[in-house]
Structures are given as structure tokens and as C-alpha cells.
Design a protein around this motif. Structure first.
Motif, mmCIF file in Angstrom:
data_model
loop_
_atom_site.group_PDB
_atom_site.id
_atom_site.type_symbol
_atom_site.label_atom_id
_atom_site.label_comp_id
_atom_site.label_asym_id
_atom_site.label_seq_id
_atom_site.Cartn_x
_atom_site.Cartn_y
_atom_site.Cartn_z
ATOM 1 N N ASN A 3 -17.123 -7.754 28.896
ATOM 2 C CA ASN A 3 -17.821 -7.274 28.256
ATOM 3 C C ASN A 3 -19.560 -8.610 28.707
ATOM 4 O OD1 ASN A 3 -17.921 -5.253 26.777
ATOM 5 N ND2 ASN A 3 -17.000 -5.918 25.930
ATOM 6 N N ALA A 4 -19.037 -9.519 29.724
ATOM 7 C CA ALA A 4 -20.185 -10.303 29.729
ATOM 8 C C ALA A 4 -21.155 -10.020 30.679
ATOM 9 C CB ALA A 4 -18.979 -11.353 31.391
ATOM 10 N N ILE A 5 -21.935 -11.356 30.495
ATOM 11 C CA ILE A 5 -23.484 -10.829 30.878
ATOM 12 C C ILE A 5 -23.706 -11.928 31.151
ATOM 13 C CG2 ILE A 5 -24.550 -11.730 28.875
ATOM 14 C CD1 ILE A 5 -26.745 -9.155 29.442
ATOM 15 N N GLU A 6 -24.608 -11.721 33.164
ATOM 16 C CA GLU A 6 -24.449 -12.697 33.992
ATOM 17 C C GLU A 6 -26.168 -13.121 34.638
ATOM 18 O OE1 GLU A 6 -21.550 -14.223 36.744
ATOM 19 O OE2 GLU A 6 -22.864 -13.207 37.701
ATOM 20 N N PHE A 7 -26.321 -14.248 34.124
ATOM 21 C CA PHE A 7 -27.892 -13.993 34.684
ATOM 22 C C PHE A 7 -27.965 -15.425 35.761
ATOM 23 C CE2 PHE A 7 -28.583 -13.490 30.127
ATOM 24 C CZ PHE A 7 -29.101 -12.730 30.011
ATOM 25 N N CYS A 8 -29.036 -14.930 37.097
ATOM 26 C CA CYS A 8 -28.782 -15.815 38.814
ATOM 27 C C CYS A 8 -29.564 -16.147 38.504
ATOM 28 C CB CYS A 8 -28.385 -15.088 40.084
ATOM 29 S SG CYS A 8 -26.872 -14.194 39.596
ATOM 30 N N CYS A 9 -29.965 -17.550 39.052
ATOM 31 C CA CYS A 9 -31.438 -17.768 39.376
ATOM 32 C C CYS A 9 -31.746 -17.886 41.531
ATOM 33 C CB CYS A 9 -31.914 -19.060 38.522
ATOM 34 S SG CYS A 9 -32.920 -19.643 39.096
ATOM 35 N N TRP A 10 -32.420 -17.061 41.986
ATOM 36 C CA TRP A 10 -32.143 -17.560 42.787
ATOM 37 C C TRP A 10 -32.646 -18.822 43.735
ATOM 38 C CZ3 TRP A 10 -29.123 -14.477 44.837
ATOM 39 C CH2 TRP A 10 -28.748 -13.320 44.889
ATOM 40 N N GLU A 11 -32.303 -19.153 44.865
ATOM 41 C CA GLU A 11 -33.501 -20.533 45.494
ATOM 42 C C GLU A 11 -34.669 -20.377 45.277
ATOM 43 O OE1 GLU A 11 -31.415 -23.051 46.634
ATOM 44 O OE2 GLU A 11 -29.498 -21.490 46.415
ATOM 45 N N LYS A 12 -35.294 -20.051 45.147
ATOM 46 C CA LYS A 12 -36.900 -20.378 45.264
ATOM 47 C C LYS A 12 -37.499 -19.602 44.647
ATOM 48 C CE LYS A 12 -37.368 -19.826 50.472
ATOM 49 N NZ LYS A 12 -37.749 -19.669 51.208
ATOM 50 N N ASP A 13 -36.679 -19.516 43.030
ATOM 51 C CA ASP A 13 -36.879 -19.040 42.035
ATOM 52 C C ASP A 13 -37.350 -20.657 40.735
ATOM 53 O OD1 ASP A 13 -37.156 -16.450 42.079
ATOM 54 O OD2 ASP A 13 -35.538 -16.124 41.213
ATOM 55 N N ASN A 30 -31.118 -23.306 36.690
ATOM 56 C CA ASN A 30 -31.831 -23.557 37.479
ATOM 57 C C ASN A 30 -31.712 -23.061 39.192
ATOM 58 O OD1 ASN A 30 -32.902 -26.655 36.824
ATOM 59 N ND2 ASN A 30 -31.045 -26.991 36.723
ATOM 60 N N PRO A 31 -32.671 -23.214 40.045
ATOM 61 C CA PRO A 31 -32.032 -22.384 41.222
ATOM 62 C C PRO A 31 -31.065 -22.525 42.271
ATOM 63 C CG PRO A 31 -34.316 -23.056 41.152
ATOM 64 C CD PRO A 31 -33.783 -24.134 39.253
ATOM 65 N N GLY A 32 -30.540 -21.642 42.124
ATOM 66 C CA GLY A 32 -29.161 -21.201 43.083
ATOM 67 C C GLY A 32 -28.144 -21.553 42.587
ATOM 68 N N ASP A 33 -28.535 -21.650 41.001
ATOM 69 C CA ASP A 33 -27.002 -21.642 39.974
ATOM 70 C C ASP A 33 -27.096 -19.554 38.908
ATOM 71 O OD1 ASP A 33 -26.918 -24.159 40.172
ATOM 72 O OD2 ASP A 33 -27.962 -24.897 38.203
ATOM 73 N N THR A 34 -25.737 -20.285 38.463
ATOM 74 C CA THR A 34 -25.819 -18.677 37.803
ATOM 75 C C THR A 34 -24.996 -19.251 36.698
ATOM 76 O OG1 THR A 34 -25.359 -17.175 40.275
ATOM 77 C CG2 THR A 34 -23.939 -16.408 38.244
ATOM 78 N N ILE A 35 -25.311 -18.644 35.590
ATOM 79 C CA ILE A 35 -24.943 -18.719 34.300
ATOM 80 C C ILE A 35 -24.624 -17.425 33.543
ATOM 81 C CG2 ILE A 35 -26.923 -18.022 33.049
ATOM 82 C CD1 ILE A 35 -26.077 -20.558 31.147
ATOM 83 N N LYS A 36 -23.204 -17.654 33.625
ATOM 84 C CA LYS A 36 -22.617 -16.215 32.235
ATOM 85 C C LYS A 36 -22.057 -16.046 31.682
ATOM 86 C CE LYS A 36 -18.691 -15.292 34.624
ATOM 87 N NZ LYS A 36 -17.495 -14.618 35.325
#
Length: 82
Positions: A3-13, A30-36
Motif C-alpha cells: 500500500n505504498a504511495i510514491e511521488f517523484c519530482c523530475w529534474e526540471k520541476d 526537490n527536483p530529482g528526488d522521490t518520496i515514498k
């Protein structure tokens, strides 16, 4: 199933704000990071509710129902931070 949920922030976001409820803990991705977000010992009833603020593009994350888990583990780039 975790039941994990993950958010990604792309390099130019722009940085992404994710607020975990009900504690209102704010995480900046931050850009380039992923949080789960991974619930600890979720029940079969566990689910996520997500609210996106259209003006700020921030995200509120609600684990539901409130007693359907024993806590939330938070990972930034696959390393636990909480």
C-alpha cells in the motif's frame, strides 16, 4: 501488497510539497528526488486519499481509515527518513 504511495519530482520541476495528515508534517521533494510513504502493518481496509491544491500544486496525503495502520514509514530516495 504494501500500500505504498510514491511521488517523484523530475529534474526540471519545481520542488513539490507533500503534507502527511493528520499530523500535518510537510515534506519538500526537490527536483530529482522521490518520496515514498509506506504504512506499517496496514489492514485490508487501508487506502490513501490524495488532495492536490490546484493553486500551489501542493499535495495532502491522508491515510484512511485512521486506525488501519501502525504508523507510516517515509523514504526519500529509498532511504528511510522517519
Amino acid at each position: 501488497m504494501t500500500n505504498a504511495i510514491e511521488f517523484c519530482c523530475w529534474e526540471k520541476d519545481k520542488p513539490l510539497e507533500v503534507q502527511l495528515e493528520p499530523e500535518a508534517i510537510l515534506y519538500i521533494v526537490n527536483p530529482g528526488d522521490t518520496i515514498k510513504f509506506v504504512p506499517v502493518k496496514p489492514t485490508e481496509e487501508f487506502r490513501w486519499a490524495v488532495r492536490v491544491d490546484n493553486d500551489t500544486k501542493a499535495v495532502q496525503l491522508f491515510p484512511d481509515p485512521p486506525r488501519a495502520y501502525d504508523g507510516i514509514d517515509v523514504y526519500l530516495n529509498d532511504k528511510i527518513i522517519e
